[in-house]
Design an enzyme around this catalytic site. Sequence first.
Site, PDB file in Angstrom:
ATOM      1  N   PRO A   1       2.860   4.452   1.325  1.00 13.74           N
ATOM      2  CA  PRO A   1       4.114   4.840   2.495  1.00 13.74           C
ATOM      3  C   PRO A   1       3.351   5.314   3.921  1.00 13.74           C
ATOM      4  O   PRO A   1       3.896   4.911   5.013  1.00 13.74           O
ATOM      5  CB  PRO A   1       4.994   5.788   1.882  1.00 13.74           C
ATOM      6  CG  PRO A   1       4.940   5.705   0.624  1.00 13.74           C
ATOM      7  CD  PRO A   1       3.513   5.272   0.379  1.00 13.74           C
TER       8      PRO A   1
ATOM      9  N   VAL B   1       0.158   4.475   5.030  1.00 15.64           N
ATOM     10  CA  VAL B   1      -0.171   3.712   5.903  1.00 15.64           C
ATOM     11  C   VAL B   1       1.058   2.386   6.184  1.00 15.64           C
ATOM     12  O   VAL B   1       0.838   1.851   7.364  1.00 15.64           O
ATOM     13  CB  VAL B   1      -1.342   2.869   5.092  1.00 15.64           C
ATOM     14  CG1 VAL B   1      -1.973   1.567   5.904  1.00 15.64           C
ATOM     15  CG2 VAL B   1      -2.461   3.881   4.620  1.00 15.64           C
TER      16      VAL B   1
ATOM     17  N   CYS C   1       2.113   0.639  -9.204  1.00 15.69           N
ATOM     18  CA  CYS C   1       2.886   0.876  -8.414  1.00 15.69           C
ATOM     19  C   CYS C   1       4.376   0.966  -9.251  1.00 15.69           C
ATOM     20  O   CYS C   1       5.350   1.969  -8.654  1.00 15.69           O
ATOM     21  CB  CYS C   1       3.240   0.251  -7.019  1.00 15.69           C
ATOM     22  SG  CYS C   1       3.488  -1.521  -7.219  1.00 15.69           S
TER      23      CYS C   1
ATOM     24  N   GLY D   1       0.782  -1.051   0.049  1.00 10.17           N
ATOM     25  CA  GLY D   1       0.070   0.085   0.190  1.00 10.17           C
ATOM     26  C   GLY D   1       0.942   1.047   0.090  1.00 10.17           C
ATOM     27  O   GLY D   1       2.040   1.266  -0.435  1.00 10.17           O
TER      28      GLY D   1
ATOM     29  N   GLU E   1       5.666  -3.174   1.013  1.00 16.64           N
ATOM     30  CA  GLU E   1       5.590  -3.086  -0.505  1.00 16.64           C
ATOM     31  C   GLU E   1       4.948  -1.639  -0.644  1.00 16.64           C
ATOM     32  O   GLU E   1       3.729  -1.743  -0.684  1.00 16.64           O
ATOM     33  CB  GLU E   1       5.101  -4.184  -1.262  1.00 16.64           C
ATOM     34  CG  GLU E   1       5.861  -5.489  -1.143  1.00 16.64           C
ATOM     35  CD  GLU E   1       7.214  -5.421  -1.837  1.00 16.64           C
ATOM     36  OE1 GLU E   1       7.329  -4.295  -2.585  1.00 16.64           O
ATOM     37  OE2 GLU E   1       8.154  -6.226  -1.276  1.00 16.64           O
TER      38      GLU E   1
END
Length: 506
Positions: free
Chosen positions: A227, A229, A281, A225, A247
């Site tokens: 950075p 969180v 991402c 998710g 990740e």
Amino acid sequence: MSPHAELVSRLRAAWLSGKTRPMEYRLAQLEGLGRFLDEKKQDILEATAADMRKSRPARRLCADLCEDNHPGVATQLYPQRWPQLPPVCPQPPFEVEVSELSICRSELNHTLNNLGAWMKDKHVEKNWATQLDSAFIRKDPYGVVLIIGPWNYPINLLLVPLIGAIAAGNCVVMKPSEITRNVERLVAEMLPRYLDEDCFAVVTAGVEETTRLLENKFDYIFFTGSPSVGRIVMTAAAKHLTPVTLELGGKNPCYVCDSCNVQNMARRVAWGRFFNAGQTCVAPDYVLCSAEMQEKLLPALREAITEFYGPNPQESPDFGRIVGDRQFQRVQALLHSGHTAIGGQTDAEERYIAPTVLVEVQQDDPIMQEEIFGPILPILTVASVDDAIAFINARERPLVLYVFSSRKEVVKRVLERTSSGGFCANDTIMHMTIPSLPFGGIGQSGLGRYHGRSSFETFSHQRSTLLRGAGRETLNTPRYPPYAPHRLPLLRAATETKRQTTCLLL
């Protein structure tokens, strides 16, 4: 008691029983996961369509059916009208097949093919004192692990870590994204039927419930998710000294050298940037190139976009939509950075943002302050490869760095003088398709790695093991008190590793 504490305790009891340790058990669970992918393929496609449906007419036509998780019935009830309607899914089925199902199958097959070798004890070099003993590394499962998946690839980014966790012999709690609620419901209802429910569970939870779920003690946490969180997850894990893999994301640079095939480069960058409407991402987040290259690149990108999506991408069944209204508004606001050279059209009703290229972007513009996660590609000009390297190194280390050049020395220079989670030359995203390449970030873009053997190792504790014989006590005498100086040379010779005299220059 924390929510799901009883569930975690039940799974820990199953793990302590040793049920998940035999290779036969792990293989059986992996085969069950494979059956889920095969038998529920259409359900996965339909759930993805229901979560990311894009148009008002399509929504009105099958709203009730989508809520019942049967959106595909609409095509049967309205076979004549359906082709004239805008597509239901902002991520086309072709992209779902490639990015979700195909990668999961490849990862699963790679693991099934190699699990026996991965599980073997790794014997290590020994010193003189332990030559008659056995020293090795045992790959132990951690125990009960938590996997938290994201919304942009809700199957891939939940199941690929799961494959590694099962292969390593763990019990697993899975938390799919609540944003893609039809996929969440499919996974929660269907996946447990293919796995051992004593050892694997799916938890559905929103933000508040997930925060409380993290209060439980897990033996490992795997999170994909943002950075922001990720920091919350890491803080919660720290209370129990739980190891984590994070990740995350980042602004992935793409340096384009003057010596490259512009047409090929434009097609590969456009595909990587606009795949899944940019909600990837590892998508190239911005391009660095000379002013001269920008003049060549813009028409090549325009041609590639037209080739892929036609003169009006809004009508293309192959171009996606933004997942939700909040995400749409955030990405739309980034369009005010720089000058729009290509695209820029939006439609809030459909959550449509055209494939867009921005020029004259400044380093302090909003679009350069956060991961875009949408179909927008900024271009910034630099004078040389050294300026591009300096630009990249002045920022947080990205999840992946891309470079396009026909000169090997340029590729090598960028590779050696920068740092990133991954690196790919003369293409985008394709490094993700190789299970034997570890995938992960560094610094702001993540912590830890997975895919293939790296997934197995991520979810395995490297347990150092020495098995000594109970006899030969005379050999141990030099180390026992009362100490005597004359024993020290013998003890050092028996336990110290000697420096080899081989010339490294040869």
